[in-house]
Design a protein around this motif. Sequence first.
Motif, PDB file in Angstrom:
ATOM      1  N   ILE A 123       0.838  -1.204   0.000  1.00  0.00           N
ATOM      2  CA  ILE A 123       0.000   0.000   0.000  1.00  0.00           C
ATOM      3  C   ILE A 123       0.874   1.256   0.000  1.00  0.00           C
ATOM      4  CG2 ILE A 123      -1.630   1.349   1.392  1.00  0.00           C
ATOM      5  CD1 ILE A 123      -2.806  -1.488   2.227  1.00  0.00           C
ATOM      6  N   SER A 124       1.924   1.242   0.795  1.00  0.00           N
ATOM      7  CA  SER A 124       2.819   2.392   0.874  1.00  0.00           C
ATOM      8  C   SER A 124       3.474   2.691  -0.475  1.00  0.00           C
ATOM      9  CB  SER A 124       3.896   2.143   1.930  1.00  0.00           C
ATOM     10  OG  SER A 124       4.786   3.226   1.980  1.00  0.00           O
ATOM     11  N   ARG A 125       3.894   1.660  -1.183  1.00  0.00           N
ATOM     12  CA  ARG A 125       4.477   1.868  -2.515  1.00  0.00           C
ATOM     13  C   ARG A 125       3.446   2.467  -3.476  1.00  0.00           C
ATOM     14  NH1 ARG A 125       6.929  -3.116  -1.481  1.00  0.00           N
ATOM     15  NH2 ARG A 125       5.319  -4.249  -2.627  1.00  0.00           N
ATOM     16  N   ALA A 126       2.203   2.055  -3.347  1.00  0.00           N
ATOM     17  CA  ALA A 126       1.160   2.475  -4.286  1.00  0.00           C
ATOM     18  C   ALA A 126       0.680   3.910  -4.067  1.00  0.00           C
ATOM     19  CB  ALA A 126      -0.029   1.523  -4.208  1.00  0.00           C
ATOM     20  N   VAL A 127       0.727   4.384  -2.837  1.00  0.00           N
ATOM     21  CA  VAL A 127       0.226   5.732  -2.528  1.00  0.00           C
ATOM     22  C   VAL A 127       1.334   6.753  -2.789  1.00  0.00           C
ATOM     23  CG1 VAL A 127      -0.688   7.257  -0.715  1.00  0.00           C
ATOM     24  CG2 VAL A 127      -1.423   4.865  -0.838  1.00  0.00           C
ATOM     25  N   MET A 128       0.985   7.796  -3.518  1.00  0.00           N
ATOM     26  CA  MET A 128       1.984   8.805  -3.850  1.00  0.00           C
ATOM     27  C   MET A 128       2.282   9.709  -2.652  1.00  0.00           C
ATOM     28  SD  MET A 128      -0.195  11.161  -6.516  1.00  0.00           S
ATOM     29  CE  MET A 128      -0.181   9.820  -7.661  1.00  0.00           C
ATOM     30  N   PRO A 129       3.478  10.309  -2.634  1.00  0.00           N
ATOM     31  CA  PRO A 129       3.807  11.245  -1.551  1.00  0.00           C
ATOM     32  C   PRO A 129       2.744  12.338  -1.453  1.00  0.00           C
ATOM     33  CG  PRO A 129       5.763  10.728  -2.842  1.00  0.00           C
ATOM     34  CD  PRO A 129       4.585  10.126  -3.570  1.00  0.00           C
ATOM     35  N   GLY A 130       2.330  12.626  -0.249  1.00  0.00           N
ATOM     36  CA  GLY A 130       1.264  13.592  -0.002  1.00  0.00           C
ATOM     37  C   GLY A 130      -0.118  12.972  -0.034  1.00  0.00           C
ATOM     38  N   GLY A 131      -0.188  11.685  -0.403  1.00  0.00           N
ATOM     39  CA  GLY A 131      -1.463  10.987  -0.496  1.00  0.00           C
ATOM     40  C   GLY A 131      -2.059  10.656   0.860  1.00  0.00           C
ATOM     41  N   THR A 132      -3.328  10.302   0.831  1.00  0.00           N
ATOM     42  CA  THR A 132      -4.098  10.019   2.038  1.00  0.00           C
ATOM     43  C   THR A 132      -4.320   8.523   2.203  1.00  0.00           C
ATOM     44  OG1 THR A 132      -5.295  12.107   1.818  1.00  0.00           O
ATOM     45  CG2 THR A 132      -6.339  10.418   3.175  1.00  0.00           C
ATOM     46  N   LEU A 133      -4.233   8.064   3.429  1.00  0.00           N
ATOM     47  CA  LEU A 133      -4.586   6.696   3.804  1.00  0.00           C
ATOM     48  C   LEU A 133      -5.682   6.801   4.852  1.00  0.00           C
ATOM     49  CD1 LEU A 133      -4.125   3.594   3.952  1.00  0.00           C
ATOM     50  CD2 LEU A 133      -2.349   4.064   5.654  1.00  0.00           C
ATOM     51  N   ALA A 134      -6.841   6.221   4.557  1.00  0.00           N
ATOM     52  CA  ALA A 134      -7.979   6.255   5.480  1.00  0.00           C
ATOM     53  C   ALA A 134      -8.255   4.835   5.950  1.00  0.00           C
ATOM     54  CB  ALA A 134      -9.199   6.848   4.796  1.00  0.00           C
ATOM     55  N   ILE A 135      -8.100   4.619   7.247  1.00  0.00           N
ATOM     56  CA  ILE A 135      -8.291   3.293   7.836  1.00  0.00           C
ATOM     57  C   ILE A 135      -9.514   3.350   8.740  1.00  0.00           C
ATOM     58  CG2 ILE A 135      -7.262   1.433   9.180  1.00  0.00           C
ATOM     59  CD1 ILE A 135      -4.513   2.933   8.705  1.00  0.00           C
ATOM     60  N   TYR A 136     -10.533   2.601   8.367  1.00  0.00           N
ATOM     61  CA  TYR A 136     -11.755   2.477   9.162  1.00  0.00           C
ATOM     62  C   TYR A 136     -11.809   1.042   9.672  1.00  0.00           C
ATOM     63  CZ  TYR A 136     -13.436   6.790   6.980  1.00  0.00           C
ATOM     64  OH  TYR A 136     -13.584   8.088   6.561  1.00  0.00           O
ATOM     65  N   GLU A 137     -12.080   0.863  10.951  1.00  0.00           N
ATOM     66  CA  GLU A 137     -12.181  -0.478  11.524  1.00  0.00           C
ATOM     67  C   GLU A 137     -13.359  -0.550  12.485  1.00  0.00           C
ATOM     68  OE1 GLU A 137     -10.799  -2.869  10.258  1.00  0.00           O
ATOM     69  OE2 GLU A 137      -8.618  -2.852  10.231  1.00  0.00           O
ATOM     70  N   PRO A 138     -13.958  -1.725  12.624  1.00  0.00           N
ATOM     71  CA  PRO A 138     -15.095  -1.884  13.540  1.00  0.00           C
ATOM     72  C   PRO A 138     -14.629  -1.918  14.993  1.00  0.00           C
ATOM     73  CG  PRO A 138     -14.553  -3.984  12.528  1.00  0.00           C
ATOM     74  CD  PRO A 138     -13.667  -2.959  11.892  1.00  0.00           C
ATOM     75  N   THR A 139     -15.272  -1.121  15.841  1.00  0.00           N
ATOM     76  CA  THR A 139     -14.877  -1.065  17.253  1.00  0.00           C
ATOM     77  C   THR A 139     -15.079  -2.404  17.963  1.00  0.00           C
ATOM     78  OG1 THR A 139     -17.060  -0.229  17.872  1.00  0.00           O
ATOM     79  CG2 THR A 139     -15.329   1.405  17.511  1.00  0.00           C
ATOM     80  N   MET A 140     -16.038  -3.195  17.491  1.00  0.00           N
ATOM     81  CA  MET A 140     -16.294  -4.487  18.152  1.00  0.00           C
ATOM     82  C   MET A 140     -15.146  -5.479  17.931  1.00  0.00           C
ATOM     83  SD  MET A 140     -20.373  -5.022  17.503  1.00  0.00           S
ATOM     84  CE  MET A 140     -20.276  -6.711  18.033  1.00  0.00           C
ATOM     85  N   GLU A 141     -14.408  -5.317  16.846  1.00  0.00           N
ATOM     86  CA  GLU A 141     -13.326  -6.249  16.550  1.00  0.00           C
ATOM     87  C   GLU A 141     -11.938  -5.668  16.753  1.00  0.00           C
ATOM     88  OE1 GLU A 141     -13.784  -8.911  13.092  1.00  0.00           O
ATOM     89  OE2 GLU A 141     -15.620  -7.778  12.709  1.00  0.00           O
TER      90      GLU A 141
END
Length: 179
Positions: A123-141
């Motif tokens: 993922i890091s290789r694929a995202v360009m410098p200055g790009g955004t990474l949005a991580i959403y996860e379920p609180t139950m897990e």
Amino acid sequence: MSFVCPSWLSFILYNPIRTKFTNRQKVLGECSITEDSVVLEVGAGNGFFTEALAARAKKVIAIELQRGMVKKLTKRLGRLKDKVKIITGDVAAIGLDEHIADVCLLYYCFHEIRNKEEAAAVISRAVMPGGTLAIYEPTMEVSHKKMMETVSFFAVKGFSLEAESSGLFTRLALMRKVR
């Protein structure tokens, strides 16, 4: 123990109740997705977010592990299919070109990935410098501690944490690629 939803249960991922309680446009806004964005979507499933992404972004690169989900995703896209490139496979094991995405959306999926370190590297290789990474996860897990472990996988790959939040159902970490 995480649960990867099998394709025969995909109706739970895209149904009127989830559509009512998950504001996809709000998520896309939080991720700073515009009509010029190229979005890497990991864990596309049957297209709950892919459809909204394709309607809003310039291009979507959707990665999905299960062939059954890919069939459903392909069928769902209809007129938007030309804006979506679907890759079937495990994100940790596929080769993505460098700097191909402005935004990477990980929605309720990173906790299900077995090789998190390699997935973060891809993922890091694929995202360009200055790009955004949005991580959403379920609180139950995913506890706050587990979420911070996820953040650390990406921090060592050149991302910095810009914002985090935790609601009743969802934890969010927004990161920016700084190197």
